[in-house]
Design an enzyme around this catalytic site. Sequence first.
Site, mmCIF file in Angstrom:
data_model
loop_
_atom_site.group_PDB
_atom_site.id
_atom_site.type_symbol
_atom_site.label_atom_id
_atom_site.label_comp_id
_atom_site.label_asym_id
_atom_site.label_seq_id
_atom_site.Cartn_x
_atom_site.Cartn_y
_atom_site.Cartn_z
ATOM 1 N N GLU A 12 1.257 7.350 -9.018
ATOM 2 C CA GLU A 12 -0.034 7.870 -8.630
ATOM 3 C C GLU A 12 -0.268 9.270 -9.149
ATOM 4 O O GLU A 12 -1.404 9.600 -9.426
ATOM 5 C CB GLU A 12 -0.215 7.786 -7.120
ATOM 6 C CG GLU A 12 -1.656 7.934 -6.775
ATOM 7 C CD GLU A 12 -2.000 7.291 -5.482
ATOM 8 O OE1 GLU A 12 -3.067 7.596 -4.970
ATOM 9 O OE2 GLU A 12 -1.200 6.503 -4.969
ATOM 10 N N GLU B 68 7.202 2.363 -1.203
ATOM 11 C CA GLU B 68 6.365 1.182 -1.434
ATOM 12 C C GLU B 68 7.222 0.147 -2.127
ATOM 13 O O GLU B 68 7.779 0.415 -3.196
ATOM 14 C CB GLU B 68 5.146 1.505 -2.308
ATOM 15 C CG GLU B 68 4.033 2.218 -1.569
ATOM 16 C CD GLU B 68 2.772 2.422 -2.409
ATOM 17 O OE1 GLU B 68 2.446 1.531 -3.224
ATOM 18 O OE2 GLU B 68 2.134 3.470 -2.251
HETATM 19 O O1 AHR Z 1 0.123 -0.664 -1.896
HETATM 20 C C1 AHR Z 1 -0.958 -0.800 -2.761
HETATM 21 C C2 AHR Z 1 -1.011 0.259 -3.832
HETATM 22 O O2 AHR Z 1 0.089 0.116 -4.647
HETATM 23 C C3 AHR Z 1 -0.909 1.697 -3.396
HETATM 24 O O3 AHR Z 1 -2.125 2.242 -3.080
HETATM 25 C C4 AHR Z 1 -0.406 2.384 -4.617
HETATM 26 O O4 AHR Z 1 0.433 3.460 -4.349
HETATM 27 C C5 AHR Z 1 0.191 1.272 -5.412
HETATM 28 O O5 AHR Z 1 -0.683 1.010 -6.449
#
Ligand code: AHR
Length: 517
Positions: A193, A306
Amino acid sequence: MATATIRIDPARVIDKVDPRIYSGFTEHMGRCIYGGIYDPGNQNAELINEKTGLRKDVMDALKALKIPVVRYPGGNFVSTYRWQDGVGPRESRPRRPELAWLTEESNQFGTDEFIEFCRELGTEPFICLNMGTGTLEDALAWVEYCNSSANTYYANLRRKNGHEEPYGVKYWALGTNLALIQVDVAKSIAGNEVWGPWQVGQMESQDYAKKAFQWAKALRLLDPTIKLIACGETGFSDWDRVVLKKLAPVVDFHSIHLYTVSEGKHLVNVVGPAAAEKGIEITKSLIDLAKIECGLSKELTVCFDEWNVWDPVRAPGEKGAEEHYDLSDALAVASWLNVFVRKADIVKIACIAQSVNVISPIITSPTGLFLQTTYFPLQLFSNLMCGSSLNVHVGGSPTYSGETVPKFIHDLDVHAPESAKGTKLIDISAVLSEDGKEVRVAIVNRSDEEEFAVPILFGPETQVKDEVTVHEVWHEDLRAKNGFDGQNVKTVVRTEAWKGIYVLKKHSFQILVFTLA
Ligand code: AHR
């Protein structure tokens, strides 16, 4: 029937499993917040907490996952988010264009609602700062609003909004990142990001590191107790090296992200997390290197904030990324979790992205919800795979040798190592329970063709009782899904006599619980 051998010695402890590896993530994206956790306008009054507007059924489903930390409000969303829009009287909160997912943000849910959600869930808040359009002044104001007990403007604004006591938000991320990988096996198209071209406020690694260093210093002056998370990439990127070298002295965690993509190919799907394991190993070394170069002896670990199975072609972000997972995806999620347990010495936080509706284990409608296939491994891990992570070995398992398929998301030409080649089809992790009385073994048989008769050996000094409890997630159809019309895939628990050998069904996941004699 094929055979393979599992060896586990309860004396060979890797590290304590940090419960924060079972954390969550709620972004202002699709139906995660609005219509997911928060739904005050819902006509079915019995589903909604009248006072908070939170969905009662969603909260119950989340509570069963025992989520220690929840990250918020993005993700890509945060890079144009003005947190000040989301506090104060709801009728005067502005609607704004939302540039990550090209929608509109009503700001009806903001910081105070998020904290309320965390309190009700019994989880710790983790806030990601806007390093896109946001300034350091905004970030300081947000920390002051949440954590300050002083007689100052933003602390008083919190009081004015009805919250006398500081929230004590411990975790703050210096921006957010993104990485997607197609592990077919291993050309990763990785972005992030802060450095990704789709990102508002994209930066070069050096520029990000310099800026984040200054932010970290200032944020700590305001609240020395906070834990700071740096924005890394996947682990296998020079971004990670550059950022770690500069930020190691001032942060507590280095964040990496990854999504595994398979274009519907089962084996590609289930071996995908091998790339994450490689990224973690590289990050661990980069952390060591940064600590040596900076002369540090502090704790600095990985926050994998994530991760999940996500194919953004079949479930695009702009359309809310509502993946409908099958058993193959549940097995991939179990393999992801095996990675975090095996890497307990360095991964201290991991957040599944996301918690509701958006690439999520829980899907809602205005009248109810269903639990996706992926919910069940997550629930089993967070409830059972706690204690000490044990060193494990699988002998004789066939390995993956599929092809590498190039291309993918965002057309970025970034390569991940071919980590999944040679990955064992029998994938395991094990723990010694906190009370030292049980050994719990999580096993994925990733093969969709073979079952295995597997002796499980515990080393010469360890005896187990002659009964084993099996928590199994399986279906005869690898493509079985759950839906509003029925739950085909779920956990089945049974107790069996233990005679030293376990038969693994093809494409199955199970946690075996042994009691030490
Ligand atoms: O989790 C969905 C997206 O995945 C989040 O906004 C981003 O950090 C990544 O693209």
